[in-house]
Scaffold this motif. Structure first.
Motif, PDB file in Angstrom:
ATOM      1  N   ASP A 185       0.782  -1.221  -0.145  1.00 49.44           N
ATOM      2  CA  ASP A 185      -0.020  -0.004   0.089  1.00 49.44           C
ATOM      3  C   ASP A 185       0.818   1.157  -0.097  1.00 49.44           C
ATOM      4  OD1 ASP A 185      -2.226   1.571   0.097  1.00 49.44           O
ATOM      5  OD2 ASP A 185      -2.743   0.983   2.289  1.00 49.44           O
ATOM      6  N   VAL A 186       0.370   2.528  -0.322  1.00 48.82           N
ATOM      7  CA  VAL A 186       1.128   3.594  -0.370  1.00 48.82           C
ATOM      8  C   VAL A 186       0.781   4.217   1.141  1.00 48.82           C
ATOM      9  CG1 VAL A 186       1.040   5.815  -1.169  1.00 48.82           C
ATOM     10  CG2 VAL A 186       0.706   3.853  -2.780  1.00 48.82           C
ATOM     11  N   ARG A 187       2.140   4.656   1.688  1.00 47.21           N
ATOM     12  CA  ARG A 187       2.053   5.226   2.879  1.00 47.21           C
ATOM     13  C   ARG A 187       1.693   6.981   2.732  1.00 47.21           C
ATOM     14  NH1 ARG A 187       7.196   2.201   5.655  1.00 47.21           N
ATOM     15  NH2 ARG A 187       8.067   3.285   3.805  1.00 47.21           N
ATOM     16  N   ARG A 188       2.299   7.378   1.617  1.00 42.55           N
ATOM     17  CA  ARG A 188       2.360   8.709   1.477  1.00 42.55           C
ATOM     18  C   ARG A 188       2.479   8.887  -0.286  1.00 42.55           C
ATOM     19  NH1 ARG A 188       6.005  13.308   2.343  1.00 42.55           N
ATOM     20  NH2 ARG A 188       7.481  11.826   2.525  1.00 42.55           N
ATOM     21  N   VAL A 189       2.004   9.906  -0.748  1.00 41.87           N
ATOM     22  CA  VAL A 189       2.180  10.509  -2.167  1.00 41.87           C
ATOM     23  C   VAL A 189       3.215  11.609  -1.622  1.00 41.87           C
ATOM     24  CG1 VAL A 189       1.437  11.579  -4.282  1.00 41.87           C
ATOM     25  CG2 VAL A 189      -0.215   9.711  -3.147  1.00 41.87           C
ATOM     26  N   THR A 190       4.617  11.394  -2.175  1.00 45.01           N
ATOM     27  CA  THR A 190       5.269  12.336  -1.619  1.00 45.01           C
ATOM     28  C   THR A 190       5.718  13.440  -2.687  1.00 45.01           C
ATOM     29  OG1 THR A 190       7.288  11.084  -3.058  1.00 45.01           O
ATOM     30  CG2 THR A 190       6.870  10.554  -0.607  1.00 45.01           C
ATOM     31  N   ALA A 191       5.151  13.152  -3.933  1.00 48.52           N
ATOM     32  CA  ALA A 191       5.388  14.664  -4.908  1.00 48.52           C
ATOM     33  C   ALA A 191       4.528  13.980  -5.944  1.00 48.52           C
ATOM     34  CB  ALA A 191       6.971  14.603  -5.617  1.00 48.52           C
ATOM     35  N   ALA A 192       4.022  15.323  -6.817  1.00 50.35           N
ATOM     36  CA  ALA A 192       3.003  15.247  -8.173  1.00 50.35           C
ATOM     37  C   ALA A 192       3.427  16.290  -8.977  1.00 50.35           C
ATOM     38  CB  ALA A 192       1.797  14.781  -7.545  1.00 50.35           C
ATOM     39  N   ALA A 193       3.703  16.287  -9.929  1.00 48.03           N
ATOM     40  CA  ALA A 193       3.899  17.667 -10.938  1.00 48.03           C
ATOM     41  C   ALA A 193       3.300  17.291 -12.287  1.00 48.03           C
ATOM     42  CB  ALA A 193       5.269  18.030 -10.876  1.00 48.03           C
ATOM     43  N   TYR A 194       3.145  18.285 -12.919  1.00 46.92           N
ATOM     44  CA  TYR A 194       2.525  18.371 -14.387  1.00 46.92           C
ATOM     45  C   TYR A 194       3.691  18.172 -15.252  1.00 46.92           C
ATOM     46  CZ  TYR A 194      -2.646  18.534 -13.152  1.00 46.92           C
ATOM     47  OH  TYR A 194      -3.951  17.893 -12.905  1.00 46.92           O
ATOM     48  N   GLY A 195       3.390  17.483 -16.337  1.00 49.09           N
ATOM     49  CA  GLY A 195       4.348  17.424 -17.294  1.00 49.09           C
ATOM     50  C   GLY A 195       3.636  18.317 -18.777  1.00 49.09           C
ATOM     51  N   PRO A 196       4.007  17.715 -19.879  1.00 45.83           N
ATOM     52  CA  PRO A 196       3.355  18.238 -21.147  1.00 45.83           C
ATOM     53  C   PRO A 196       1.813  17.804 -21.133  1.00 45.83           C
ATOM     54  CG  PRO A 196       5.473  17.546 -21.924  1.00 45.83           C
ATOM     55  CD  PRO A 196       5.265  16.988 -20.270  1.00 45.83           C
ATOM     56  N   GLY A 197       1.028  18.740 -21.500  1.00 45.99           N
ATOM     57  CA  GLY A 197      -0.508  18.367 -21.909  1.00 45.99           C
ATOM     58  C   GLY A 197      -0.965  17.923 -20.380  1.00 45.99           C
ATOM     59  N   ASP A 198      -1.473  16.782 -20.304  1.00 44.95           N
ATOM     60  CA  ASP A 198      -2.274  16.205 -19.016  1.00 44.95           C
ATOM     61  C   ASP A 198      -1.258  15.513 -18.523  1.00 44.95           C
ATOM     62  OD1 ASP A 198      -2.341  13.861 -20.743  1.00 44.95           O
ATOM     63  OD2 ASP A 198      -4.072  13.645 -19.965  1.00 44.95           O
ATOM     64  N   THR A 199      -0.059  15.214 -18.806  1.00 48.44           N
ATOM     65  CA  THR A 199       1.135  14.246 -18.239  1.00 48.44           C
ATOM     66  C   THR A 199       0.906  14.690 -16.957  1.00 48.44           C
ATOM     67  OG1 THR A 199       2.020  14.051 -20.406  1.00 48.44           O
ATOM     68  CG2 THR A 199       3.356  13.416 -18.360  1.00 48.44           C
ATOM     69  N   ALA A 200       1.197  13.578 -16.066  1.00 50.02           N
ATOM     70  CA  ALA A 200       1.424  13.835 -14.490  1.00 50.02           C
ATOM     71  C   ALA A 200       2.391  12.749 -14.113  1.00 50.02           C
ATOM     72  CB  ALA A 200       0.109  13.385 -13.693  1.00 50.02           C
ATOM     73  N   HIS A 201       3.349  13.534 -13.344  1.00 55.51           N
ATOM     74  CA  HIS A 201       4.534  12.530 -12.714  1.00 55.51           C
ATOM     75  C   HIS A 201       3.996  12.607 -11.232  1.00 55.51           C
ATOM     76  CE1 HIS A 201       6.699  12.824 -16.419  1.00 55.51           C
ATOM     77  NE2 HIS A 201       6.448  14.152 -16.568  1.00 55.51           N
ATOM     78  N   VAL A 202       4.210  11.391 -10.625  1.00 57.75           N
ATOM     79  CA  VAL A 202       3.622  11.108  -9.182  1.00 57.75           C
ATOM     80  C   VAL A 202       4.669  10.193  -8.728  1.00 57.75           C
ATOM     81  CG1 VAL A 202       1.780  10.110  -7.534  1.00 57.75           C
ATOM     82  CG2 VAL A 202       1.293  11.189  -9.788  1.00 57.75           C
ATOM     83  N   VAL A 203       5.123  10.434  -7.334  1.00 56.02           N
ATOM     84  CA  VAL A 203       6.262   9.689  -6.543  1.00 56.02           C
ATOM     85  C   VAL A 203       5.423   9.016  -5.549  1.00 56.02           C
ATOM     86  CG1 VAL A 203       8.457   9.657  -5.462  1.00 56.02           C
ATOM     87  CG2 VAL A 203       7.963  11.154  -7.388  1.00 56.02           C
ATOM     88  N   LEU A 204       5.759   7.792  -5.052  1.00 55.70           N
ATOM     89  CA  LEU A 204       4.982   6.963  -4.081  1.00 55.70           C
ATOM     90  C   LEU A 204       5.717   6.529  -3.187  1.00 55.70           C
ATOM     91  CD1 LEU A 204       2.242   5.319  -6.137  1.00 55.70           C
ATOM     92  CD2 LEU A 204       1.862   7.582  -5.169  1.00 55.70           C
ATOM     93  N   ASP A 205       5.544   6.557  -1.890  1.00 55.09           N
ATOM     94  CA  ASP A 205       6.283   5.613  -0.852  1.00 55.09           C
ATOM     95  C   ASP A 205       5.407   4.601  -0.238  1.00 55.09           C
ATOM     96  OD1 ASP A 205       7.868   5.304   1.512  1.00 55.09           O
ATOM     97  OD2 ASP A 205       6.822   6.425   2.589  1.00 55.09           O
ATOM     98  N   HIS A 206       5.795   3.377  -0.543  1.00 54.53           N
ATOM     99  CA  HIS A 206       5.057   2.167  -0.212  1.00 54.53           C
ATOM    100  C   HIS A 206       5.656   1.564   1.126  1.00 54.53           C
ATOM    101  CE1 HIS A 206       3.438   1.529  -4.288  1.00 54.53           C
ATOM    102  NE2 HIS A 206       4.536   2.365  -4.580  1.00 54.53           N
ATOM    103  N   THR A 207       4.280   0.930   1.731  1.00 59.28           N
ATOM    104  CA  THR A 207       4.582   0.171   3.030  1.00 59.28           C
ATOM    105  C   THR A 207       5.693  -0.928   3.123  1.00 59.28           C
ATOM    106  OG1 THR A 207       2.736  -1.306   2.524  1.00 59.28           O
ATOM    107  CG2 THR A 207       2.125   0.797   3.542  1.00 59.28           C
ATOM    108  N   GLY A 208       5.971  -1.413   1.849  1.00 61.55           N
ATOM    109  CA  GLY A 208       6.904  -2.377   1.781  1.00 61.55           C
ATOM    110  C   GLY A 208       8.282  -1.843   1.748  1.00 61.55           C
ATOM    111  N   GLY A 209       8.352  -0.735   1.654  1.00 59.48           N
ATOM    112  CA  GLY A 209       9.850  -0.079   1.871  1.00 59.48           C
ATOM    113  C   GLY A 209      10.275   0.460   0.679  1.00 59.48           C
ATOM    114  N   ALA A 210       9.597   0.226  -0.557  1.00 55.86           N
ATOM    115  CA  ALA A 210      10.264   0.784  -1.958  1.00 55.86           C
ATOM    116  C   ALA A 210       9.423   1.956  -1.964  1.00 55.86           C
ATOM    117  CB  ALA A 210       9.634  -0.406  -2.992  1.00 55.86           C
TER     118      ALA A 210
END
Length: 291
Positions: A185-210
């Motif tokens: 599961d995701v503990r926290r969404v650590t970052a999110a930013a838009y790119g070109p058009g509707d492109t979205a970049h998202v960084v996730l912190d998972h409960t498994g440590g990854a």
């Protein structure tokens, strides 16, 4: 099991209706849509009844399959559950956690089964890969890219809700459906930013440590479109395989999963509760994108 279809759009025409009418254990009973003429046309194509009243359909079937925008799906799914219908739902489950929670609660109170159709989870090679990687310890990071050309090509899926919600909500659920069972599961969404058009970049912190990154778009150049998932960890590198079949067989497998859940009472891994969790993560990412 008698099943009805809610929705008449491209996905209902290309995937849901053919899958339901061709499934050996389902009795495809009828179609309801927001556009009565479209419902009549789709119903006639498959030799079933077109319903003007969704509640009348609910009263005459054991289950419903939903191919509607998320805000429409959520309210109708809760009504169908309260009428005693098992639910074959589309992703995303709902546009807000509150609406998704209402579906989960209605299904639980009525004792009906639910399955959310995340395409990749019902394709044989990807599903087997996900199960295999979930048993491998020591994943360090994951990368998921889901790049569509819906708005840069002549696509029937350039629908109003996709234009409003963008790639995060349309293809983000696919990426999450692959990463969550493997990395946790995701503990926290650590970052999110838009790119070109509707492109979205998202960084996730998972409960498994990854940690993992998502790159999601519906405005990619057609030559750049495609999906890829890569995992890296103690076991090395693993990449999601392509599927050998398309959407109709996958919808049939999702229907198989719903039948099994209804018969046994055991929730499927992609039930409405999982769909709600995906909605919660997407909402957290959207909040960061809006900042």
């Amino acid at each position: 099991m008698r099943i009805g279809l809610l929705g008449t759009g491209p996905w209902a025409q290309l995937a849901h209706a053919p899958a339901l009418s061709g499934h050996e254990e389902l009795d495809f009973a009828g179609v309801w849509g927001r556009r009565p003429e479209a419902a009549k046309e789709l119903a006639e194509r498959h030799g079933v009844r077109a319903y003007d009243d969704a509640d009348e359909l609910f009263a005459e079937v054991d289950a419903v399959a939903v191919a509607l925008p998320p805000e429409v799906q959520a309210s109708l799914a809760a009504r169908a559950a309260r009428a005693g219908c098992h639910l074959l739902l589309d992703k995303p489950l709902a546009p807000t956690p509150a609406q998704g929670r209402a579906v989960v609660e209605a299904a639980a109170e009525a004792g009906v089964a639910s399955v959310v159709f995340f395409t990749t989870r019902f394709q044989p090679e990807p599903a087997a890969w996900i199960a295999e990687q979930a048993s491998v310890p020591g994943w360090f990071t994951g990368r998921a890219e889901w790049l569509g050309a819906v708005f840069t090509s002549e696509s029937p899926f350039a629908t109003p809700w996709r234009r409003e919600k963008g790639a995060l909500w349309d293809v983000g659920p696919h990426a999450l459906s692959v990463l969550l069972p493997v990395l946790g599961d995701v503990r926290r969404v650590t970052a999110a930013a838009y790119g070109p058009g509707d492109t979205a970049h998202v960084v996730l912190d998972h409960t498994g440590g990854a940690s993992s990154t998502l790159t999601l778009s519906l405005t990619a150049p057609p030559a750049a479109a495609g999906a890829a998932v890569e995992l890296r960890g103690e076991a090395g590198v693993a990449t999601l395989p392509d599927s050998s079949d398309g959407a109709v067989p996958a919808v049939k497998r999702a229907a198989d999963a719903l039948l099994a859940a209804a018969r046994t009472g055991r929730p499927h891994a992609c039930d409405a509760a999982f769909g709600l969790r995906v909605t919660e993560i997407l909402t957290a990412a959207q909040e960061l994108l809006n900042d």
